[in-house]
Design a protein around this motif. Structure first.
Motif, short mmCIF file in Angstrom:
data_model
loop_
_atom_site.label_atom_id
_atom_site.label_comp_id
_atom_site.label_asym_id
_atom_site.label_seq_id
_atom_site.Cartn_x
_atom_site.Cartn_y
_atom_site.Cartn_z
N ILE A 37 0.85 -1.21 0.00
CA ILE A 37 0.00 0.00 0.00
C ILE A 37 0.88 1.25 0.00
N VAL A 38 1.94 1.22 0.83
CA VAL A 38 2.81 2.40 0.91
C VAL A 38 3.48 2.64 -0.45
N ARG A 39 3.91 1.57 -1.10
CA ARG A 39 4.54 1.72 -2.42
C ARG A 39 3.56 2.40 -3.39
N GLN A 40 2.29 2.01 -3.33
CA GLN A 40 1.30 2.65 -4.21
C GLN A 40 1.19 4.14 -3.91
N LYS A 41 1.23 4.48 -2.63
CA LYS A 41 1.06 5.89 -2.24
C LYS A 41 2.25 6.76 -2.60
N ILE A 42 3.47 6.20 -2.52
CA ILE A 42 4.67 7.05 -2.67
C ILE A 42 5.30 6.99 -4.06
N GLY A 43 4.75 6.16 -4.93
CA GLY A 43 5.33 6.07 -6.27
C GLY A 43 6.76 5.58 -6.21
N ASP A 44 7.67 6.33 -6.83
CA ASP A 44 9.06 5.88 -6.94
C ASP A 44 9.98 6.33 -5.80
N LYS A 45 9.42 6.94 -4.78
CA LYS A 45 10.28 7.35 -3.66
C LYS A 45 10.93 6.11 -3.04
N ILE A 46 12.02 6.34 -2.31
CA ILE A 46 12.72 5.24 -1.62
C ILE A 46 11.81 4.64 -0.55
N LEU A 47 11.76 3.32 -0.51
CA LEU A 47 10.96 2.63 0.52
C LEU A 47 11.85 1.67 1.30
N GLY A 48 11.96 1.93 2.60
CA GLY A 48 12.70 1.03 3.50
C GLY A 48 11.72 0.31 4.42
N VAL A 49 12.00 -0.94 4.72
CA VAL A 49 11.11 -1.74 5.56
C VAL A 49 11.93 -2.46 6.64
N SER A 50 11.47 -2.40 7.89
CA SER A 50 12.11 -3.16 8.97
C SER A 50 11.61 -4.59 8.94
N THR A 51 12.52 -5.54 9.01
CA THR A 51 12.14 -6.96 8.93
C THR A 51 12.88 -7.77 10.00
N HIS A 52 12.24 -8.87 10.43
CA HIS A 52 12.80 -9.65 11.54
C HIS A 52 12.84 -11.15 11.27
N SER A 53 12.49 -11.55 10.06
CA SER A 53 12.50 -12.98 9.72
C SER A 53 12.65 -13.10 8.20
N ILE A 54 13.02 -14.30 7.75
CA ILE A 54 13.14 -14.52 6.30
C ILE A 54 11.80 -14.26 5.61
N GLU A 55 10.69 -14.66 6.26
CA GLU A 55 9.37 -14.45 5.66
C GLU A 55 9.11 -12.96 5.45
N GLU A 56 9.41 -12.15 6.48
CA GLU A 56 9.19 -10.70 6.35
C GLU A 56 10.11 -10.11 5.27
N VAL A 57 11.32 -10.62 5.19
CA VAL A 57 12.27 -10.14 4.17
C VAL A 57 11.70 -10.40 2.77
N GLU A 58 11.25 -11.64 2.54
CA GLU A 58 10.76 -12.00 1.20
C GLU A 58 9.50 -11.22 0.84
N LYS A 59 8.62 -11.03 1.82
CA LYS A 59 7.38 -10.28 1.57
C LYS A 59 7.70 -8.82 1.24
N ALA A 60 8.60 -8.21 2.02
CA ALA A 60 8.95 -6.80 1.79
C ALA A 60 9.53 -6.61 0.39
N ILE A 61 10.35 -7.55 -0.04
CA ILE A 61 10.96 -7.44 -1.37
C ILE A 61 9.88 -7.53 -2.45
N LEU A 62 8.99 -8.50 -2.31
CA LEU A 62 7.89 -8.67 -3.28
C LEU A 62 7.01 -7.43 -3.34
N GLU A 63 6.83 -6.79 -2.19
CA GLU A 63 5.92 -5.64 -2.12
C GLU A 63 6.58 -4.32 -2.51
#
Ligand code: TZP
Ligand code: MG
Length: 216
Positions: free
Chosen positions: A104-130
């Motif tokens: 959702i945040v990616r949709q809102k911010i367009g091409d701005k830089i998006l950083g995500v805090s992650t704590h597991s491999i699952e969260e890492v993979e999801k953040a990358i996909l999103e």
């Protein structure tokens, strides 16, 4: 505009300074200027928690720090507050797992830089996909700055992400100082993000300089 490249993103991460007025021992604008002069590579505005500014005061303060960053060509990233990032036309946003989804945040911010805090491999993979451009992983060491921080995990997750061949730019976070920064880079991170090692220092320029030496 297009999404930041992985190579360019990596270049912005070696020494990523995060700060809000509530974290500062000295005048925040002075602290930021000293940190920039000593060589930080990116800045995150994280006005949050006890004693932080709210409403109009927060916005005005953000603008002051953004002006300093612009003058020195340091990317200005806003923590959590997507609306503020858009209103100020910040360079990017950083979100955690309790914020709106990266998709959702990616949709809102367009091409701005998006950083995500992650704590597991699952969260890492999801953040990358999103659509994350970089990940924050931690707390690597014990921190007093974030009261609700997860348990200390050393560099284990960073190492596991790299062992799986995942190439996304990563910064370690939590309790990082000039004494332990090199181990975070050795673990596979592209940089270190720090709050108190610079913001609570009596000598922000010297402290940021020592971190810069240790993290490069
Ligand atoms: N997220 C995980 S630990 C942390 C955040 C924002 C705080 C890091 O602060 P410090 O002072 O560098 O330990
Ligand atoms: Mg958050």
């Amino acid at each position: 505009m297009s999404r930041i490249s992985t190579d360019r993103m990596r270049e912005l991460l070696p020494l990523y300074f995060i700060m809000g007025s509530q974290n500062c021992k000295l005048n925040p604008e002075e602290v930021l200027i000293k940190a920039i002069e000593a060589g930080i590579t990116q800045f995150q505005f994280r006005e949050k928690g006890e004693n932080s500014l709210k409403g109009r005061d927060k916005i005005e303060f953000a603008k002051k720090l953004q002006t300093i960053c612009k003058k020195h060509k340091i990317p200005f990233i806003v923590n959590d507050d997507i609306e503020l990032a858009i209103a100020l036309d910040a360079d990017g946003v950083h979100i955690g797992q309790d914020d709106e989804s990266a998709e959702i945040v990616r949709q809102k911010i367009g091409d701005k830089i998006l950083g995500v805090s992650t704590h597991s491999i699952e969260e890492v993979e999801k953040a990358i996909l999103e659509g994350a451009d970089y990940l924050g992983i931690g707390p690597v060491f014990h921190t007093k700055t974030k009261k609700d921080a997860k348990s200390v995990q050393g560099t284990e997750l960073i190492e596991r992400v790299r062992d799986k061949g995942i190439q996304i730019p990563i910064v370690g976070i939590g309790g990082i100082t000039a004494h332990n920064a090199a181990s975070v880079i050795k673990g596979g991170a592209d940089g270190v993000s720090v709050v108190s090692a610079i913001s609570m220092s009596d000598e922000p320029y010297e402290s940021a300089g020592e971190l810069r030496k240790a993290a490069f």
